[in-house]
Design an enzyme around this catalytic site. Structure first.
Site, short mmCIF file in Angstrom:
data_model
loop_
_atom_site.label_atom_id
_atom_site.label_comp_id
_atom_site.label_asym_id
_atom_site.label_seq_id
_atom_site.Cartn_x
_atom_site.Cartn_y
_atom_site.Cartn_z
N LYS A 252 1.04 -1.20 0.08
CA LYS A 252 -0.01 -0.01 0.05
C LYS A 252 1.00 1.42 -0.09
O LYS A 252 1.62 1.49 0.82
CB LYS A 252 -0.82 0.21 1.26
CG LYS A 252 -1.84 1.06 1.33
CD LYS A 252 -2.89 1.02 2.43
CE LYS A 252 -4.08 1.70 2.24
NZ LYS A 252 -3.67 3.19 2.07
N ARG A 257 -3.62 8.83 -5.26
CA ARG A 257 -4.44 8.11 -6.24
C ARG A 257 -4.23 8.72 -7.55
O ARG A 257 -4.51 9.77 -7.82
CB ARG A 257 -5.73 7.61 -5.70
CG ARG A 257 -6.47 6.93 -6.57
CD ARG A 257 -6.64 5.60 -6.05
NE ARG A 257 -7.27 4.78 -6.88
CZ ARG A 257 -8.30 3.90 -6.35
NH1 ARG A 257 -8.54 4.14 -4.93
NH2 ARG A 257 -8.98 2.88 -6.66
N ARG A 274 -8.30 11.06 -7.04
CA ARG A 274 -9.18 10.19 -6.45
C ARG A 274 -10.23 10.91 -6.42
O ARG A 274 -11.44 10.30 -6.56
CB ARG A 274 -8.63 9.83 -5.12
CG ARG A 274 -9.51 9.30 -4.23
CD ARG A 274 -9.36 9.12 -2.76
NE ARG A 274 -10.85 9.11 -2.17
CZ ARG A 274 -11.03 7.85 -1.58
NH1 ARG A 274 -10.10 6.97 -1.01
NH2 ARG A 274 -12.17 7.63 -0.95
N GLU A 304 -0.95 4.61 -7.90
CA GLU A 304 -0.60 5.59 -6.84
C GLU A 304 0.76 6.26 -7.39
O GLU A 304 1.80 5.41 -7.68
CB GLU A 304 -0.34 4.86 -5.52
CG GLU A 304 -0.38 5.72 -4.21
CD GLU A 304 -1.82 6.20 -3.66
OE1 GLU A 304 -2.81 5.65 -4.10
OE2 GLU A 304 -1.81 6.64 -2.67
N PHE A 344 -1.54 -0.62 -10.16
CA PHE A 344 -2.41 -1.72 -9.57
C PHE A 344 -3.55 -2.30 -10.22
O PHE A 344 -4.05 -3.45 -10.06
CB PHE A 344 -2.58 -1.55 -7.72
CG PHE A 344 -3.33 -0.26 -7.60
CD1 PHE A 344 -4.66 -0.28 -7.46
CD2 PHE A 344 -2.35 0.76 -6.85
CE1 PHE A 344 -5.21 1.07 -7.26
CE2 PHE A 344 -3.09 1.62 -6.31
CZ PHE A 344 -4.49 2.04 -6.69
N ARG A 419 -17.04 0.39 -2.10
CA ARG A 419 -16.22 -0.20 -0.97
C ARG A 419 -16.64 -1.62 -0.75
O ARG A 419 -17.56 -1.82 -0.11
CB ARG A 419 -16.29 0.63 0.25
CG ARG A 419 -15.27 0.81 1.17
CD ARG A 419 -15.38 1.58 2.22
NE ARG A 419 -15.21 3.09 2.19
CZ ARG A 419 -13.91 3.56 2.18
NH1 ARG A 419 -12.99 2.77 2.37
NH2 ARG A 419 -13.85 4.84 1.85
N LYS A 425 -7.87 -3.33 3.15
CA LYS A 425 -6.74 -2.62 3.47
C LYS A 425 -6.48 -2.97 4.87
O LYS A 425 -7.16 -3.15 5.84
CB LYS A 425 -6.91 -1.11 3.18
CG LYS A 425 -7.68 -0.29 4.09
CD LYS A 425 -7.79 1.11 3.82
CE LYS A 425 -8.87 1.54 4.68
NZ LYS A 425 -9.31 2.99 4.55
#
Ligand code: AMP
Length: 590
Positions: A252, A257, A274, A304, A344, A419, A425
């Protein structure tokens, strides 16, 4: 549709204090619109001229808008200024000024939503020498054709201060009701919105092709996809359980973002934050690199961006990444500390959407596309079936300077804007504190007392987002953690969005000195979550004896505001979940 009719609906919207009533009013307004004006009507209602990610603003200076009012009405500037000072809003000042004079006769020409939209665009588009005069004249023209009420809103459009307090979800529900008679299609509309981040486009599709068209909507280049978000877990065990004992695990990265869109033939790249704002100009290195380093004609990547030192193999702290971004001399600073993009996910390639492919397939594709790997690299990851290995990987990432891990379900599609437990995470945690920070929306502020009087701000009232109800629920007052600089910063920022009464989508029994539009998100750390009757977070019915949730010893830890929309702040459900987890032993900081 005439704008005079729209203005009446805006007035009604301003007067109500319940979200459901807002939806009723808005859906009635939308149902009167034709296919050819729904897009423009939606943008106007949002107070923008194009989807917010385009960043197109009218943003006329108050001084110019005052000149327009003077030109249109002949009322002396001092009188307008006086009215403005007493009302605190130039729109209401213009309305009052026109109402009070025989000049209301001026209102001699009706104009439609599309005519207004086109003139506002002309104002926004005029630039260069002489543009100030053009802007003043165009706005004056609109005002002299307007009723007092229309002027109220036209001035607010021009200044960028419409603020009807409508969230995206409210607009989507109203669209659903306008077209189908109920709110049932809201989910389909939300899915479509998650793919394009453009309410105008969704509205037009609905009016043009109905729900069938909405269900068939696909991602398209240069329309940012609302990013997938990660859930939390309390232990490695829980991660493995939720992932059915096999998952991918990424490092992470604590950067920014970045969603990158590329069309090589058209030589066009855009990078979205983001929060879906265009930030392409801040990353000249990445823009250059993507042409050289990816094997694709068109694509959309999710990753990221972070300042990374190739030589020492060190990740730079988040603050440094931000500074690199903010620097005026971006070009110079960026070559000193080049940002790298750790990718990612890939959601689109060579004209085709990959959104419905499994994550393992998408990642495989990604590996093939990223073939140079100098500035644009795949995020570090493993695939594991073992809790022990997961834990070792987590610790190795902390040692390497990352902030934790994100575990990913190998079979999951890309879940735009939501989500879900397909991403989980786990961050470094701190003993005796909540294992994670929370992102709160500021809904009000308090005046400073004692030594803080001079800053005009002594604390904030903050809320979480209840995504089931599309409401903001108060959770804490924050009075500590501010530097003097921050107090002045927040005061200046919040003064621009103060409101006379509690916003319709805010539920709070605590009254701040000033309410503000729920817009800005700050990162907050607290010692624990407690149950409290003071705050509405988690209450099933407000104004009741029920006990809500609150934060104990909250302190602000972000430097300024976070790159998140109010609706992307921590949710009520997450707070309740964190509360339950906190009863169990937190992870230690290894
Ligand atoms: P948080 O901001 O704490 O809710 O954590 C989620 C954020 O972590 C995402 O929005 C990304 O910006 C960031 N992130 C960093 N590395 C990854 C990764 N490998 N996969 C997904 N998200 C990541």
């Amino acid at each position: 549709m005439l704008f005079s009719e729209v203005a009446e609906y805006y007035q009604k919207l301003e007067e109500v204090s319940s979200r459901l009533t807002m939806i009723d009013i808005l859906s009635e307004l939308f149902s009167k619109s034709s296919k050819d004006e729904i897009k423009q009507l939606i943008y106007l209602t949002q107070g923008v001229l194009s989807p917010p990610f385009e960043g197109k603003e009218i943003g006329m200076a108050e001084k110019l808008a005052i000149s327009s009012i003077v030109l249109a009405t002949g009322i002396p500037k001092e009188n307008i200024q006086k009215l403005f000072n007493s009302k605190g809003d130039l729109g209401s000042a213009a309305e009052e000024a026109i109402k009070d004079t025989k000049l209301k006769k001026l209102h001699n020409k009706k104009f439609t939503v599309n005519e207004l939209f086109s003139t506002l665009n002309k104002i926004a588009d005029s630039s260069g020498s002489g543009s100030q005069d053009i802007k003043i004249k165009l706005l004056a023209g609109l005002i002299s054709d307007s009723s007092p009420l229309e002027s109220r809103y036209i001035i607010r459009f021009a200044l960028g201060t419409l603020r009807l307090g409508l969230g995206d979800a409210t607009i989507l529900e109203a669209l659903s009701k306008a077209k189908t008679g109920d709110r049932e299609s809201k989910q389909a509309l939300e899915n479509a919105y998650n793919l394009c981040s453009d309410l105008g486009k969704v509205g037009f599709k609905l009016f043009d092709e109905g729900i069938d068209g909405i269900n068939k909507m696909e991602v398209s280049l240069f329309n940012p996809i609302r990013p997938e978000l990660a859930e939390r877990a309390k232990s490695f065990e829980e991660i493995m359980e939720r992932m059915n004992n096999i998952c991918a695990v990424d490092g992470k990265y604590d950067g920014l973002r970045a969603q990158l869109h590329l069309d090589k033939k058209k030589k066009r790249v855009e990078i979205f934050s983001r929060n879906l704002e265009k930030m392409t100009h801040m990353f000249p290195d990445l823009v250059k690199a993507v042409f050289e380093e990816v094997d694709a004609e068109t694509l959309i990547l999710d990753g990221e961006a972070i300042a990374y030192d190739d030589i020492t193999e060190e990740f730079r702290p988040f603050q440094e990444t931000i500074q690199t971004k903010r620097k005026h001399d971006i070009q110079e600073k960026s070559s000193e500390m080049p940002l790298h993009l750790f990718v990612f996910d890939i959601m689109y390639l060579n004209g085709k959407s990959l959104m419905d492919k499994s994550y393992s397939e998408r990642r495989e594709t990604l590996e093939k596309v990223l073939n140079k790997r100098i500035f644009i690299l795949p995020a570090i990851r493993i695939i594991t079936k073992s809790k022990k290995e997961l834990e070792l990987f987590f610790n190795a990432q902390l040692t390497a300077g990352l902030e934790g891990i994100v575990a990913k379900d190998l079979s999951s599609t890309y879940v735009a804007g939501a989500r879900k437990f397909s991403w989980i995470k786990m961050k470094r945690s701190y003993k005796s504190e909540l294992s994670d920070t929370v992102d709160l929306v500021i809904i009000g502020y308090y005046l400073g007392k004692g030594s803080r009087t001079e800053f005009g701000l002594g604390g904030l009232l903050a809320a979480v987002y209840n995504d089931k109800k599309d409401l903001f629920e108060s959770i804490t007052k924050i009075g500590t953690g501010f530097t003097e600089q921050q107090m002045s910063y927040f005061k200046e920022l919040l003064d621009k969005i103060t409101l006379k009464k509690k916003p319709a989508r805010v539920e709070s029994e605590v009254e701040p000195d000033f309410w503000v539009e729920p817009k800005y998100v700050v990162e907050v750390r607290a010692d624990e979550i407690t149950r409290s009757p003071m705050h509405t977070c988690g209450k099933t019915s407000y104004q009741s004896e029920e006990i809500g949730y609150a934060l104990r010893f909250p302190r602000i830890i972000s430097d300024g505001i976070r790159d998140k929309k109010a609706e992307d702040s921590t949710t009520t459900a997450e707070i309740i979940e964190m509360f339950e987890k906190q009863k169990k032993k937190p992870l230690s900081d290894k």
